[in-house]
Design a protein around this motif. Structure first.
Motif: not given
Length: 123
Positions: A13-19
């Motif tokens: 699982t990858k997380t992107y951006g400030s949101n």
């Protein structure tokens, strides 16, 4: 829509951006005459669905096709597609459970014929 096959790759699982947008990709290889490696992405709360699966598992995945239009700074329009998974389940080993398939001889005209001639054809 659905896609069926064997899991070839399960990504992290990858997380992107400030949101905090989350995405997890997997590749499933279809089992047909010309097998296809299909990349399916699971997003947000659906990323955890893949935790219960392993490479090599035969699966059926509920998918949605998504399309996007993008305008380049030069004014050129490009189109992108993605396959988003929303459900995944393990498939059987290819054998039907007992009771689902009638015995073969029910469909065998030789063993189901009787000695009597029941020919009621008009010709």
């Amino acid at each position: 829509m659905e896609v069926q096959g064997k899991i070839k790759v399960i990504g992290e699982t990858k997380t992107y951006g400030s949101n905090g947008f989350q995405k997890r990709e997997m590749v499933v290889t279809t089992e047909e005459q010309y097998p296809q490696p299909i990349m399916v992405e699971f997003v947000q709360d659906k990323t955890s669905l893949l935790d219960a699966f392993n490479v090599g598992d035969a699966v059926k995945i509920g998918i949605n096709l998504r399309g996007r239009e993008w305008q380049s700074p030069q004014g050129e329009t490009k189109y992108f597609n993605s396959i988003t998974g929303w459900r995944i389940e393990k498939m059987g080993t290819g054998t039907a459970p007992a009771g689902d398939v009638p015995p073969f001889d029910e469909y065998d005209p030789i063993t189901n014929s009787s000695d009597e001639d029941h020919d009621d054809l008009p010709f």
